[in-house]
Design a protein around this motif. Structure first.
Motif, PDB file in Angstrom:
ATOM      1  N   GLY A   4      -2.374  14.067   4.470  1.00 53.41           N
ATOM      2  CA  GLY A   4      -1.566  15.236   4.137  1.00 53.41           C
ATOM      3  C   GLY A   4      -1.242  16.040   5.384  1.00 53.41           C
ATOM      4  O   GLY A   4      -2.124  16.338   6.193  1.00 53.41           O
ATOM      5  N   GLY A   5       0.035  16.372   5.568  1.00 54.21           N
ATOM      6  CA  GLY A   5       0.461  17.115   6.741  1.00 54.21           C
ATOM      7  C   GLY A   5       0.685  16.254   7.965  1.00 54.21           C
ATOM      8  O   GLY A   5       1.017  16.770   9.044  1.00 54.21           O
TER       9      GLY A   5
ATOM     10  N   LEU B 287       5.042  12.556  10.938  1.00 55.90           N
ATOM     11  CA  LEU B 287       5.652  13.843  11.256  1.00 55.90           C
ATOM     12  C   LEU B 287       5.496  14.130  12.745  1.00 55.90           C
ATOM     13  O   LEU B 287       4.428  13.866  13.322  1.00 55.90           O
ATOM     14  CB  LEU B 287       4.994  14.964  10.448  1.00 55.90           C
ATOM     15  CG  LEU B 287       5.286  14.992   8.946  1.00 55.90           C
ATOM     16  CD1 LEU B 287       4.429  16.049   8.269  1.00 55.90           C
ATOM     17  CD2 LEU B 287       6.761  15.246   8.679  1.00 55.90           C
ATOM     18  N   PRO B 288       6.526  14.652  13.396  1.00 56.60           N
ATOM     19  CA  PRO B 288       6.385  15.053  14.801  1.00 56.60           C
ATOM     20  C   PRO B 288       5.267  16.089  14.958  1.00 56.60           C
ATOM     21  O   PRO B 288       4.967  16.851  14.026  1.00 56.60           O
ATOM     22  CB  PRO B 288       7.755  15.658  15.121  1.00 56.60           C
ATOM     23  CG  PRO B 288       8.696  15.029  14.138  1.00 56.60           C
ATOM     24  CD  PRO B 288       7.884  14.861  12.886  1.00 56.60           C
ATOM     25  N   GLU B 289       4.656  16.109  16.129  1.00 49.74           N
ATOM     26  CA  GLU B 289       3.523  17.008  16.361  1.00 49.74           C
ATOM     27  C   GLU B 289       3.883  18.457  16.084  1.00 49.74           C
ATOM     28  O   GLU B 289       3.082  19.212  15.516  1.00 49.74           O
ATOM     29  CB  GLU B 289       3.017  16.852  17.804  1.00 49.74           C
ATOM     30  CG  GLU B 289       2.335  15.519  18.072  1.00 49.74           C
ATOM     31  CD  GLU B 289       1.126  15.273  17.183  1.00 49.74           C
ATOM     32  OE1 GLU B 289       0.366  16.240  16.937  1.00 49.74           O
ATOM     33  OE2 GLU B 289       0.960  14.132  16.711  1.00 49.74           O
ATOM     34  N   SER B 290       5.097  18.856  16.447  1.00 53.71           N
ATOM     35  CA  SER B 290       5.483  20.254  16.227  1.00 53.71           C
ATOM     36  C   SER B 290       5.577  20.589  14.750  1.00 53.71           C
ATOM     37  O   SER B 290       5.293  21.717  14.329  1.00 53.71           O
ATOM     38  CB  SER B 290       6.827  20.547  16.910  1.00 53.71           C
ATOM     39  OG  SER B 290       7.860  19.732  16.370  1.00 53.71           O
TER      40      SER B 290
ATOM     41  N   GLU C 186       0.845  -1.193   0.000  1.00 56.11           N
ATOM     42  CA  GLU C 186       0.000   0.000   0.000  1.00 56.11           C
ATOM     43  C   GLU C 186       0.882   1.245   0.000  1.00 56.11           C
ATOM     44  O   GLU C 186       1.446   1.635   1.021  1.00 56.11           O
ATOM     45  CB  GLU C 186      -0.951  -0.014   1.188  1.00 56.11           C
ATOM     46  CG  GLU C 186      -1.874   1.183   1.286  1.00 56.11           C
ATOM     47  CD  GLU C 186      -2.653   1.501   0.016  1.00 56.11           C
ATOM     48  OE1 GLU C 186      -2.300   2.517  -0.629  1.00 56.11           O
ATOM     49  OE2 GLU C 186      -3.592   0.770  -0.326  1.00 56.11           O
ATOM     50  N   THR C 187       0.981   1.870  -1.172  1.00 60.57           N
ATOM     51  CA  THR C 187       1.903   2.979  -1.389  1.00 60.57           C
ATOM     52  C   THR C 187       1.597   4.187  -0.511  1.00 60.57           C
ATOM     53  O   THR C 187       2.492   4.957  -0.175  1.00 60.57           O
ATOM     54  CB  THR C 187       1.857   3.399  -2.871  1.00 60.57           C
ATOM     55  OG1 THR C 187       1.918   2.239  -3.699  1.00 60.57           O
ATOM     56  CG2 THR C 187       2.994   4.333  -3.224  1.00 60.57           C
ATOM     57  N   SER C 188       0.359   4.351  -0.132  1.00 55.54           N
ATOM     58  CA  SER C 188      -0.027   5.530   0.644  1.00 55.54           C
ATOM     59  C   SER C 188       0.371   5.438   2.107  1.00 55.54           C
ATOM     60  O   SER C 188       0.393   6.456   2.806  1.00 55.54           O
ATOM     61  CB  SER C 188      -1.538   5.760   0.535  1.00 55.54           C
ATOM     62  OG  SER C 188      -2.256   4.683   1.110  1.00 55.54           O
TER      63      SER C 188
ATOM     64  N   SER D 236      13.653  15.541  -3.437  1.00 52.49           N
ATOM     65  CA  SER D 236      12.196  15.504  -3.524  1.00 52.49           C
ATOM     66  C   SER D 236      11.666  14.279  -2.801  1.00 52.49           C
ATOM     67  O   SER D 236      12.070  13.147  -3.093  1.00 52.49           O
ATOM     68  CB  SER D 236      11.751  15.472  -4.990  1.00 52.49           C
ATOM     69  OG  SER D 236      10.343  15.406  -5.095  1.00 52.49           O
ATOM     70  N   ILE D 237      10.763  14.502  -1.832  1.00 56.18           N
ATOM     71  CA  ILE D 237      10.073  13.417  -1.145  1.00 56.18           C
ATOM     72  C   ILE D 237       8.570  13.676  -1.260  1.00 56.18           C
ATOM     73  O   ILE D 237       8.154  14.696  -1.800  1.00 56.18           O
ATOM     74  CB  ILE D 237      10.493  13.305   0.333  1.00 56.18           C
ATOM     75  CG1 ILE D 237      10.064  14.562   1.111  1.00 56.18           C
ATOM     76  CG2 ILE D 237      12.003  13.076   0.451  1.00 56.18           C
ATOM     77  CD1 ILE D 237      10.278  14.452   2.618  1.00 56.18           C
ATOM     78  N   SER D 238       7.772  12.769  -0.749  1.00 59.61           N
ATOM     79  CA  SER D 238       6.319  12.927  -0.822  1.00 59.61           C
ATOM     80  C   SER D 238       5.718  13.059   0.565  1.00 59.61           C
ATOM     81  O   SER D 238       6.200  12.453   1.532  1.00 59.61           O
ATOM     82  CB  SER D 238       5.684  11.728  -1.535  1.00 59.61           C
ATOM     83  OG  SER D 238       6.012  11.721  -2.900  1.00 59.61           O
ATOM     84  N   GLY D 239       4.629  13.822   0.640  1.00 56.70           N
ATOM     85  CA  GLY D 239       3.861  13.894   1.863  1.00 56.70           C
ATOM     86  C   GLY D 239       2.772  12.840   1.864  1.00 56.70           C
ATOM     87  O   GLY D 239       2.760  11.918   1.044  1.00 56.70           O
TER      88      GLY D 239
END
Length: 390
Positions: A340-341, A310-313, A146-148, A331-334
């Motif tokens: 997202g985020g 991602l860390p909360e901050s 699962e790529t996502s 280049s990386i992906s989110g």
């Protein structure tokens, strides 16, 4: 002077100079003998990849046909479902990420769907899956890798459930085939799909499908979209052709890409992908970050891409982090959709060398530091090197 651009997105992935140059030849007719020779080269290489993606290079298929499609893997996903179902068919779709959801959305247009749907990044409970797959099930769909989210789903176990119910088993192997173990017969896979711009390391625009011989009698091309009639595609493939105008430059580049994989051999390629993914995971964890996927005894982390929370901050202003990565010419992906985020994803698909893996880890560590995270980049690099040297 900035370092050379490094593409670590989970597709498209970097391509070699030889693959790129293959697109530069003079245009030819897609009905010429020269094109048929190109198709044959690509088809032979794809058959090797589909059939021999094992740790010892042994074949896992009693027979099947590799097809090259003039469209991305979403076309292949729809072709598989549409050719195996009608309005009254029941499809069991397993969903734990964006591409499992895509399979479900495709099936909704062609059949009756019973979904096993869980949170993105979570792992399937096989007992729950077994309750949904019944003797009334005609087709089961699943995404292998699962790529996502970075979860490697239990295709072997789900394939056993599908076979016990005499259902056709269709697998999205888009980010696993060409980079990890994949077993057609051992996993009861009837149709497998992959994409050119993922682990095959070719340009985007075409995709590939493997149709096991046992699945052919279940295909009804008349009921599928005209462009996706697999009966027609299978007939034309016998003479190394497609039913319609082929993307000649992309077929040329795909032929070179799969020949490069044959030269490396699948056992060597699988081992390299597994070593590099282990380095990514070890490096990010040593840095103080957390992997995103939630595993159980039947799932595993992906060996071709890594998904990290991602860390909360950082979640307060994620663009600052991604900008800091971009400033370093990487280049990386989110995350996709509601992720997202919340996460970032990096790929080790294709032909990356170990130094590029280490650069990716260093870049992430430096970018984290830029946005105020206490990231131990040196510990991360040390942990990654230990995996790469293993």
């Amino acid at each position: 002077m900035s370092e050379e651009f490094l593409l670590l997105n989970p597709g498209p992935v970097p391509i070699t100079d030889a693959v790129r140059r293959a697109m530069d030849g003079s245009m030819i007719s897609h009905r010429s003998a020269e094109f048929e020779a190109t198709y044959a080269r690509a088809q032979d290489g794809l058959s090797y990849i589909f059939e021999c993606s094992t740790l010892d290079g042994s074949s896992t298929s009693a027979g099947g046909t590799s097809l090259i499609l003039n469209g991305t893997a979403t076309m292949g996903m729809e072709a598989a479902v549409a050719n195996l179902t009608d309005d009254d068919s029941e499809v069991v779709a397993l969903v734990n990420g964006k591409f499992g959801r895509r399979f479900k959305r495709i099936a909704d247009r062609h059949a009756q769907v019973s979904a096993v749907e869980i949170e993105w990044g979570e792992s399937f409970d096989l007992a729950e899956v077994a309750e949904v797959i019944t003797d009334d099930t005609d087709v089961v769909t699943i995404v292998h890798n699962e790529t996502s989210t970075g979860v490697l789903n239990p295709v072997e176990q789900v394939g056993e459930l599908a076979a016990a119910a005499d259902a056709r088993f269709v697998v999205d192997g888009v980010t696993s085939i060409g980079g990890d173990v994949f077993k057609i017969d051992d996993w009861n896979v009837d149709i497998a799909i992959t994409d050119s711009q993922k682990a095959l390391a070719a340009p985007p625009g075409v995709s590939a499908m493997y149709v096991a011989d046992r699945a052919v009698e279940h295909i009804d091309g008349e009921g599928a979209p005209f462009y996706e009639d697999l009966d027609w595609h299978l007939r034309k493939a016998e003479s190394h052709q497609t039913p319609f105008t082929s993307a000649v430059p992309l077929f040329r580049s795909l032929a070179v890409a799969v020949e490069q994989i044959e030269d490396e051999t699948m056992p060597t390629r699988i081992a390299r992908h597994r070593r590099q993914s282990a380095a990514f995971r070890a490096g990010f964890e040593a840095m103080g970050l957390s992997l995103f996927a939630s595993l159980n005894e039947d799932s595993a982390y992906s060996n071709t891409l890594t998904s990290v929370a991602l860390p909360e901050s950082v979640k307060e202003a994620p663009s600052d982090f991604f900008d800091a990565v971009k400033e370093r010419n990487v280049s990386i992906s989110g995350g996709q959709a509601h992720l997202g985020g919340h996460i970032f994803r990096v790929s080790n698909m294709g032909n990356l060398d170990d130094d590029q893996i280490l650069r990716g880890i260093r870049t992430i560590g430096e970018a984290m530091t830029d946005v105020g995270v206490d990231a131990d980049t040196e510990a991360a690099l040390s942990a990654a090197r230990a995996e790469l040297d293993d």
